[in-house]
Design a protein around this motif. Sequence first.
Motif, short mmCIF file in Angstrom:
data_model
loop_
_atom_site.label_atom_id
_atom_site.label_comp_id
_atom_site.label_asym_id
_atom_site.label_seq_id
_atom_site.Cartn_x
_atom_site.Cartn_y
_atom_site.Cartn_z
N GLU A 40 -6.75 -1.50 -11.53
CA GLU A 40 -8.57 -1.57 -12.08
C GLU A 40 -8.58 -1.80 -13.56
O GLU A 40 -7.45 -1.04 -14.85
N GLY A 41 -9.60 -2.72 -14.36
CA GLY A 41 -8.94 -3.29 -15.39
C GLY A 41 -8.17 -4.82 -16.03
O GLY A 41 -8.04 -4.46 -17.03
N ASP A 42 -7.13 -4.53 -15.10
CA ASP A 42 -5.74 -5.38 -15.02
C ASP A 42 -6.23 -6.61 -14.55
O ASP A 42 -6.35 -6.94 -13.59
N PRO A 43 -6.52 -7.48 -14.77
CA PRO A 43 -6.79 -8.79 -14.99
C PRO A 43 -6.10 -10.21 -13.92
O PRO A 43 -6.11 -10.43 -13.14
N GLU A 44 -4.77 -9.03 -13.85
CA GLU A 44 -3.60 -9.57 -13.38
C GLU A 44 -3.30 -8.93 -11.92
O GLU A 44 -3.26 -7.54 -12.45
N ASP A 45 -2.69 -9.26 -10.86
CA ASP A 45 -2.03 -8.68 -9.12
C ASP A 45 -0.73 -8.42 -10.08
O ASP A 45 -0.29 -9.37 -9.67
N HIS A 46 0.24 -7.98 -8.60
CA HIS A 46 1.29 -7.85 -8.56
C HIS A 46 1.54 -7.86 -7.81
O HIS A 46 1.32 -7.48 -6.10
N ILE A 47 2.93 -8.72 -7.30
CA ILE A 47 3.37 -8.35 -6.01
C ILE A 47 5.13 -7.61 -5.82
O ILE A 47 5.43 -8.09 -6.67
N GLY A 60 -7.89 5.05 -13.40
CA GLY A 60 -8.70 4.64 -13.11
C GLY A 60 -7.71 4.43 -11.21
O GLY A 60 -7.20 4.86 -10.94
N ARG A 61 -8.68 3.38 -10.31
CA ARG A 61 -7.51 3.13 -8.97
C ARG A 61 -7.40 2.32 -9.18
O ARG A 61 -7.26 1.14 -9.74
N THR A 62 -5.62 2.30 -8.23
CA THR A 62 -4.98 1.60 -8.08
C THR A 62 -5.05 0.82 -6.78
O THR A 62 -4.48 2.28 -5.94
N LEU A 63 -5.11 0.24 -5.77
CA LEU A 63 -4.69 -0.31 -4.91
C LEU A 63 -3.79 -0.80 -4.65
O LEU A 63 -2.93 -2.19 -5.27
N LEU A 64 -2.95 -0.35 -3.70
CA LEU A 64 -1.65 -1.08 -2.80
C LEU A 64 -2.28 -2.20 -1.41
O LEU A 64 -2.63 -1.38 -0.75
N GLN A 65 -1.96 -2.85 -1.35
CA GLN A 65 -2.07 -3.65 -0.31
C GLN A 65 -0.75 -4.19 0.93
O GLN A 65 -0.41 -4.95 0.19
N ALA A 66 -0.11 -3.89 2.11
CA ALA A 66 1.35 -4.38 2.47
C ALA A 66 0.88 -5.77 3.46
O ALA A 66 -0.74 -5.56 4.01
N MET A 67 1.37 -6.51 2.92
CA MET A 67 1.37 -8.09 3.34
C MET A 67 2.23 -7.78 4.45
O MET A 67 2.00 -8.98 5.12
N GLN A 68 3.02 -7.19 4.80
CA GLN A 68 3.88 -7.09 6.14
C GLN A 68 4.10 -5.64 6.99
O GLN A 68 3.77 -5.06 5.23
N PRO A 69 4.59 -5.13 7.31
CA PRO A 69 4.78 -3.33 7.11
C PRO A 69 5.95 -3.69 6.12
O PRO A 69 6.45 -3.88 5.40
N ALA A 70 5.34 -2.39 5.32
CA ALA A 70 6.34 -1.52 4.29
C ALA A 70 6.56 -0.33 4.01
O ALA A 70 5.74 0.46 4.81
#
Length: 75
Positions: A40-47, A60-70
């Motif tokens: 939240e508030g960071d204009p860049e996403d990270h892989i 704030g809120r941080t979201l993680l999404q698995a791009m493959q099983p992780a």
Amino acid sequence: MTLNLERPVIALEAGQLLSLDDAAGTRIVSRLGTVWVTEEGDPEDHIVGPGETLLIGRGGRTLLQAMQPAWVALQ
């Protein structure tokens, strides 16, 4: 019963989301697979790929999404 894990490892299926609130200072370590992270508030996403680490720098809120099983460790 209270469960207190010092260094939890979380298994995520492809596409599954994990939401962290006010986790500034937490390290995300990808043990297996790749996750997309947005803070939240960071204009860049990270892989974060296998063996890589990301330090959450904001509250704030941080979201993680698995791009493959992780498997992701939180430290």
